[in-house]
Design a protein around this motif. Structure first.
Motif, PDB file in Angstrom:
ATOM      1  N   PRO A  77      -1.929  -1.768   2.505  1.00  0.00           N
ATOM      2  CA  PRO A  77      -1.470  -0.383   2.376  1.00  0.00           C
ATOM      3  C   PRO A  77      -0.236  -0.083   3.217  1.00  0.00           C
ATOM      4  O   PRO A  77      -0.170  -0.453   4.388  1.00  0.00           O
ATOM      5  CB  PRO A  77      -2.660   0.416   2.911  1.00  0.00           C
ATOM      6  N   SER A 106      -2.071   3.471   0.083  1.00  0.00           N
ATOM      7  CA  SER A 106      -2.219   4.188   1.347  1.00  0.00           C
ATOM      8  C   SER A 106      -2.540   5.665   1.125  1.00  0.00           C
ATOM      9  O   SER A 106      -2.101   6.262   0.139  1.00  0.00           O
ATOM     10  CB  SER A 106      -0.908   4.061   2.138  1.00  0.00           C
ATOM     11  N   THR A 154      -8.743   2.713   7.798  1.00  0.00           N
ATOM     12  CA  THR A 154      -7.852   2.240   8.868  1.00  0.00           C
ATOM     13  C   THR A 154      -8.208   2.973  10.160  1.00  0.00           C
ATOM     14  O   THR A 154      -8.136   4.197  10.220  1.00  0.00           O
ATOM     15  CB  THR A 154      -6.379   2.485   8.496  1.00  0.00           C
ATOM     16  N   ASP A 301      -4.148  -9.474   8.922  1.00  0.00           N
ATOM     17  CA  ASP A 301      -2.737  -9.240   8.595  1.00  0.00           C
ATOM     18  C   ASP A 301      -1.893  -9.268   9.864  1.00  0.00           C
ATOM     19  O   ASP A 301      -2.413  -9.393  10.967  1.00  0.00           O
ATOM     20  CB  ASP A 301      -2.547  -7.951   7.784  1.00  0.00           C
TER      21      ASP A 301
HETATM   22  C1  LIG Z   1       6.353   0.597   6.388  1.00  0.00           C
HETATM   23  C2  LIG Z   1       4.900   0.401   6.718  1.00  0.00           C
HETATM   24  C3  LIG Z   1       3.997   1.420   6.454  1.00  0.00           C
HETATM   25  C4  LIG Z   1       2.638   1.232   6.754  1.00  0.00           C
HETATM   26  N1  LIG Z   1       1.743   2.219   6.419  1.00  0.00           N
HETATM   27  C5  LIG Z   1       0.418   1.985   6.558  1.00  0.00           C
HETATM   28  C6  LIG Z   1      -0.529   2.925   6.080  1.00  0.00           C
HETATM   29  O1  LIG Z   1      -0.177   3.951   5.511  1.00  0.00           O
HETATM   30  N2  LIG Z   1      -1.836   2.636   6.251  1.00  0.00           N
HETATM   31  C7  LIG Z   1      -2.272   1.476   6.864  1.00  0.00           C
HETATM   32  O2  LIG Z   1      -3.478   1.264   6.991  1.00  0.00           O
HETATM   33  N3  LIG Z   1      -1.386   0.572   7.321  1.00  0.00           N
HETATM   34  C8  LIG Z   1      -0.066   0.789   7.174  1.00  0.00           C
HETATM   35  N4  LIG Z   1       0.838  -0.160   7.594  1.00  0.00           N
HETATM   36  C9  LIG Z   1       0.341  -1.408   8.212  1.00  0.00           C
HETATM   37  C10 LIG Z   1       0.117  -2.483   7.163  1.00  0.00           C
HETATM   38  O3  LIG Z   1      -0.951  -2.185   6.318  1.00  0.00           O
HETATM   39  C11 LIG Z   1      -0.187  -3.838   7.821  1.00  0.00           C
HETATM   40  O4  LIG Z   1      -1.250  -3.689   8.741  1.00  0.00           O
HETATM   41  C12 LIG Z   1       1.010  -4.449   8.541  1.00  0.00           C
HETATM   42  O5  LIG Z   1       2.211  -4.118   7.896  1.00  0.00           O
HETATM   43  C13 LIG Z   1       0.846  -5.965   8.614  1.00  0.00           C
HETATM   44  O6  LIG Z   1       1.897  -6.574   9.276  1.00  0.00           O
HETATM   45  P1  LIG Z   1       3.164  -7.245   8.512  1.00  0.00           P
HETATM   46  O7  LIG Z   1       3.994  -6.092   8.041  1.00  0.00           O
HETATM   47  O8  LIG Z   1       3.830  -8.007   9.602  1.00  0.00           O
HETATM   48  O9  LIG Z   1       2.636  -8.068   7.396  1.00  0.00           O
HETATM   49  C14 LIG Z   1       2.197   0.023   7.325  1.00  0.00           C
HETATM   50  C15 LIG Z   1       3.127  -1.000   7.581  1.00  0.00           C
HETATM   51  C16 LIG Z   1       4.458  -0.820   7.282  1.00  0.00           C
HETATM   52  C17 LIG Z   1       5.416  -1.943   7.533  1.00  0.00           C
END
Ligand SMILES: Cc1cc2nc3c(=O)[nH]c(=O)nc-3n(C[C@H](O)[C@H](O)[C@H](O)COP(=O)(O)O)c2cc1C
Length: 372
Positions: A77, A106, A154, A301
């Motif tokens: 997400p 998300s 989350t 992740d």
């Molecule tokens: C731009 C962005 C927005 C994110 N928004 C959410 C979110 O709305 N909800 C959530 O649970 N995690 C969010 N995350 C975290 C991701 O789900 C994930 O845990 C994380 O990006 C993993 O690391 P990586 O980007 O190095 O693969 C977001 C990450 C990014 C980069």
């Protein structure tokens, strides 16, 4: 243009997005040591080769819950995908569907739960933030009605992380249109034109007559976040949600055990891509310390950019990996086709790694291919 790997996509994304948007995607909390640590943790784990094994046929599929996942990763997400590209949520969902892997929408998505369900026909999971009880119940009910059967809660965002790049760029809530951002947009005409055509990005799940624009929607979401959410609330949610429940954002094996004992189906080891607090252990380093009861699932992740990274996580005991930025770089570089290219590249890299380490089936990976 050919992209050899995810980093090529990232470089292209950097050229295509206004700086504030690229920084929002790419950046992390504080000095960004957490973002770097996620990469370091994976890179420092070395592989051992098991040559003289028949690797003429390879199989990247892994069991996940009651299905076989065609590739050992899913798209995690991410909020505000519409800032990268209008319709970004659907582009990600459709790309995932093409490869038969789930997409997690998300709470802070730019398109609504219902819009995405209507437009994409693959497996959709819904990510819920720890909102107050009423808001959480409403979102869960909407997701269920729209066909989402897996809820990803989350839990590592009781408050937002302090991301310095966003602060410097004025990228936050409320959003301020600075002269610098306007100039930055003007230098990215392809992106700007798409945004003009698509309309300003929204947090569509929070759209209401009282919250028509992204700013008021984001304010509404902040008001609804519930920093008092605790284990009792998780237990209550487990009792109320009759389908699959996954908890995302754990870094302590004891917390994973507690989730499993409450009847949670799966957990995601995650430090939110280093976006919340920087000096936090990387999910990757925790995998081998988690005892996963039979029938339950362990996802991870943070920092996955290569097929070999994913192979290492599986070898340590993860059932599958969630992608965050990797697929967003693809989205920024070339829309749905870019996301598909990221998936394709990772899948080729996984195939190549399975052959070279000498373990042809992803489902059979274990620590014998890792240096201890
Ligand atoms: C731009 C962005 C927005 C994110 N928004 C959410 C979110 O709305 N909800 C959530 O649970 N995690 C969010 N995350 C975290 C991701 O789900 C994930 O845990 C994380 O990006 C993993 O690391 P990586 O980007 O190095 O693969 C977001 C990450 C990014 C980069």
């Amino acid at each position: 243009m050919g992209y050899a790997n995810v980093e090529d996509m990232r470089q292209h994304a950097r050229r295509r997005l206004p700086r504030a948007v690229f920084d929002y995607v790419d950046g992390g909390a504080g000095d960004e040591r957490g973002v770097q640590r996620n990469r370091d943790a994976i890179e420092q784990r070395l592989l051992k080769l098991k040559p003289l094994t028949d690797v003429s046929r390879r199989d990247p599929t892994v069991p996940l819950f009651d299905k076989r996942l065609p590739l050992p990763f899913i798209i995690g997400p991410t909020g505000l995908n519409g800032a990268i590209m209008p319709g970004g949520d659907v582009a990600l969902a459709r790309a995932a569907a093409r490869f038969g892997i789930p997409f997690v929408l998300s709470t802070a998505s730019s398109m609504s739960i219902e819009e995405v369900a209507d437009a994409a026909d693959g497996e959709l999971w819904f990510q819920l933030y720890v909102l107050n009880r009423d808001a959480a119940r409403q979102f869960a009910a909407r997701a269920l009605a729209a066909g989402y059967r897996t809820l990803v809660l989350t839990v590592d965002v009781p408050v937002g992380g302090r991301r310095d790049r966003d602060y410097r760029n004025g990228f936050g809530v409320p959003f301020h249109m600075t002269v610098r951002f306007a100039l930055d947009c003007a230098r990215r005409p392809a992106w700007a034109l798409q945004q003009l055509r698509g309309g300003a990005p929204q947090m569509a799940n929070l759209r209401s007559s009282a919250a028509q624009d992204a700013n008021s929607q984001a304010m509404l979401m902040l008001r609804q976040m519930d920093a008092s959410f605790d284990w009792d609330d998780l237990k209550a949610l487990r009792n109320e949600w009759p389908h699959r429940l996954i908890v995302k954002g754990l870094t302590d094996p004891a917390d994973c055990a507690r989730c499993y004992s409450l009847g949670v189906d799966g957990v995601v080891l995650s430090n939110h891509g280093g976006r919340q607090l920087e000096d936090v252990v990387s999910g990757f380093d925790v995998i081998e310390h988690v005892d996963v009861p039979d029938g339950r699932t362990l996802l991870v992740d943070g920092g996955f950019r290569r097929g070999a990274d994913i192979v290492k996580a599986l070898a340590l005991g993860a059932d599958a990996v969630m992608l965050g930025r990797a697929t967003l770089y693809g989205l920024a570089a070339a829309g749905q086709a870019g996301v598909e290219q990221v998936i394709e590249t990772l899948s080729l890299e996984i195939d190549n790694t399975l052959a070279l380490v000498g373990c042809p089936n992803a489902a059979d990976l274990d620590r014998t291919i890792l240096q201890v």
